[in-house]
Design an enzyme around this catalytic site. Structure first.
Site, PDB file in Angstrom:
ATOM      1  CE  LYS A  83      -1.410   2.210   3.582  1.00 11.98           C
ATOM      2  NZ  LYS A  83      -2.067   2.869   4.727  1.00 11.98           N
ATOM      3  CG  ASN A  84       2.898   2.393   3.457  1.00 11.20           C
ATOM      4  OD1 ASN A  84       1.765   2.878   3.487  1.00 11.20           O
ATOM      5  ND2 ASN A  84       3.487   1.918   4.543  1.00 11.20           N
ATOM      6  NE  ARG A 133      -0.059  11.991   8.098  1.00  9.49           N
ATOM      7  CZ  ARG A 133      -0.143  13.271   8.458  1.00  9.49           C
ATOM      8  NH1 ARG A 133      -1.194  13.685   9.144  1.00  9.49           N
ATOM      9  NH2 ARG A 133       0.803  14.131   8.129  1.00  9.49           N
ATOM     10  CB  CYS A 158      -3.191   6.134  11.367  1.00  8.14           C
ATOM     11  SG  CYS A 158      -3.605   4.609  10.517  1.00  8.14           S
ATOM     12  CG  ASP A 180       3.971   1.162   9.297  1.00  3.11           C
ATOM     13  OD1 ASP A 180       3.610   1.954  10.192  1.00  3.11           O
ATOM     14  OD2 ASP A 180       3.882   1.423   8.088  1.00  3.11           O
ATOM     15  CB  ILE A 183       9.027   6.348  14.060  1.00  2.00           C
ATOM     16  CG1 ILE A 183      10.231   5.431  13.812  1.00  2.00           C
ATOM     17  CG2 ILE A 183       8.618   7.067  12.773  1.00  2.00           C
ATOM     18  CD1 ILE A 183      11.472   6.149  13.335  1.00  2.00           C
TER      19      ILE A 183
END
Length: 417
Positions: free
Chosen positions: A22-23, A93, A117, A304, A326
Site C-alpha cells: 500500500k505504501n 494522509r 491514522c 509499522d 518514530i
C-alpha cells in the site's frame, strides 16, 4: 459496522500470497499526475486507501481504470482540476502526495490538510519547506495548502527523515527546471520503488536507495508499466501470526531483502526462517522468546511492525522492552492487549512487556491500522473468542486479511453489525 470474530485454532499451515505494498501503490498512483500518458500499475492491493486515491485522482479529472483485481491504468492527460478536496483527503494522509506532482506539472495546487491514522502529529512541514525552496509560493488558508509557481531546481535538506516528504519532493523535482539535490532522504523500499518507476517514465534520478538523490528536471514524463513492490509489512504481519500460533507457512510474492531486520527478530524469537528471491518460509515449533524492539528509520526496525511484535511478545517467554522512536502516541494497542490479559506497562516512548502463558479472548477496539493487526494476531492465540471492532482501520492496509489467514487454518470471520 464490520467486526472480526477470532478463535484460536491451533498452528497455521499452508501458503499465503502477499499483496503489493500500500505504501508504494499510493505514491505510484499519484505519480500518474506527472504525465499526460498512461501509467499502468500491476500488483496493486485492493484496499480502502487505494479506492480513496482512485476517487481523488478521478475528482481531479484523471482517467482511472481498474480490473478490480490488481491492475490500474491512470491517464493524467484529462486532469482539469488542481484541487484535492477535504471530503476525500480527510480520511487518508497519503492524499498530500498529489501536491508535488500537481504543482510541478500545472503550476498550482490546492490540497486539504490530510487525515489518516491517529498516531501522533505527522506534520507536512518538510513537504512545504522543500517546495518553497524550489520556488513555490505556499499559503495555508481554511485548512487547505495553496501552492503556486514554476518550480526550479534547488538544494533541499530535509530536517528529519520523512517518507512522504521524500516522495512528494522527488515527484516535484522530476518536472522542475534544473537540478534538484534532495538530502536526508528516506530510503525505504517504497521510496526506491517510486524512484524506479519515475525513471521508467523518463525522469533522471541518481542516488536511488541512498540518503541523497540528485534529480535532473525533465521537460516531460511519459507513461510506462510498473509492478508494485510486495508489501513487507503485510508479510511481517503474517509471519508474526505464525510465530504466535506455531506451524509452517510459506509466503509467496514476498521480498525478503526489504525486511531483513524483521526476519532477524523472528529468528531471535525462535522461528526457523528460510527465504528465496520472492518467498519466505517460517516454521515455529515452540513458545516464542521475548525480543527487544527499537523502531528506527529504514533499514532499521520499522515502526509499522511494532504493534505486531508487541502482540507476539505478550505471550513470549521472558520480558522485553519496546521503544518507539518514530511516532508519539503509538501504544494505543497496549490497553486493548492488556484487556486480553497481557502484562504491558508504558513509560513515555517505552513499553515493558512481561510475557504471559496465554491471553484471553475479549471485545477489543482497533485504534489505527497496525494496532488492529496486533489485535488480530493476539486473538489467534487467545483462549476463547476475540471480537475486533472498528476494523475499517484494518481494511485501509490489509487486503482480505480474514480470507488469507483463514486459508492457512485460522478461525476468523468477518461479521456485520
Amino acid at each position: 459496522m464490520d467486526k472480526l470474530k477470532i478463535s484460536a485454532n491451533g498452528p497455521l499451515n499452508g501458503e499465503i500470497t502477499v499483496s503489493g505494498a500500500k505504501n508504494a501503490a499510493l505514491p505510484l498512483m499519484c505519480a500518474g499526475l506527472l504525465t499526460s500518458g498512461t501509467l499502468r500499475l500491476k500488483n496493486v492491493p485492493m484496499l480502502a486507501d487505494v479506492a480513496t486515491t482512485q476517487k481523488l485522482l478521478q475528482g481531479m479529472g484523471a482517467r482511472v481504470l481498474t480490473d478490480n483485481i490488481s491492475e490500474f491504468e491512470i491517464n493524467g492527460g484529462t486532469v482539469n482540476n488542481t484541487c484535492a478536496p477535504y471530503e476525500l483527503v480527510r480520511t487518508m494522509r497519503a492524499s498530500i502526495l498529489v501536491l508535488g506532482p500537481t504543482l510541478a506539472r500545472f503550476g498550482e495546487a490546492q490540497v486539504s490538510l490530510p487525515g489518516g491514522c491517529a498516531i501522533g502529529s505527522r506534520p507536512v512541514n518538510q513537504h512545504l519547506k522543500g517546495l518553497e525552496a524550489m520556488g513555490a509560493e505556499i499559503a495555508i488558508e481554511h485548512g487547505y495548502v495553496k501552492a503556486k509557481g514554476k518550480l526550479k531546481g534547488a538544494r533541499v535538506a530535509m530536517d528529519v527523515v520523512t517518507v512522504g516528504g521524500t516522495e512528494n519532493l522527488l515527484m516535484a523535482a522530476t518536472l522542475a527546471e534544473g537540478t534538484t539535490v534532495l538530502e536526508n532522504c528516506a530510503i525505504e523500499p517504497e521510496v526506491v520503488d517510486l524512484a524506479e518507476c519515475l525513471v521508467k517514465m523518463g525522469a533522471k534520478i541518481s542516488g536511488i536507495g541512498t540518503s541523497t538523490m540528485i534529480v535532473e528536471g525533465a521537460g516531460e514524463l511519459y507513461g510506462c508499466e510498473h509492478s508494485v513492490v510486495p508489501d513487507r509489512i503485510e508479510a511481517g504481519t503474517f509471519l508474526c501470526a505464525v510465530a504466535i500460533t506455531g506451524g509452517r507457512v510459506v509466503l509467496r510474492n514476498a521480498a525478503p531483502k526489504t525486511m531483513e531486520v524483521v526476519l532477524d527478530k523472528l529468528v531471535e524469537a525462535g522461528a526457523v526462517i528460510e527465504a528465496g528471491d520472492d518467498w519466505i518460509a517460517i516454521d515455529m515449533r515452540q513458545r516464542p522468546k521475548a525480543v527487544d524492539i527499537r523502531t528506527v528509520v529504514h533499514p532499521g526496525f520499522p515502526t509499522d511492525m511494532q504493534a505486531q511484535f508487541m502482540a507476539l511478545n505478550a505471550v513470549a517467554e521472558g520480558s522485553c522492552r519496546v521503544v518507539e522512536t518514530i511516532f508519539e502516541n503509538r501504544f494505543m494497542h497496549v490497553p486493548e492487549l492488556n484487556r486480553m490479559g497481557a502484562n504491558i506497562t508504558t513509560e513515555g516512548n517505552t513499553a515493558f512487556v512481561q510475557g504471559v502463558e496465554r491471553l484471553s479472548g475479549a471485545v477489543v477496539k482497533a485504534t489505527d491500522l497496525r494496532a488492529s493487526a496486533s489485535l488480530v494476531i493476539a486473538g489467534l492465540a487467545a483462549r476463547g473468542e476475540t471480537v475486533v471492532e472498528r476494523i475499517y482501520h484494518l481494511d485501509r492496509g490489509y487486503e482480505n486479511i480474514e480470507k488469507k489467514l483463514g486459508s492457512v487454518g485460522a478461525n476468523i470471520e468477518r461479521v456485520s453489525g
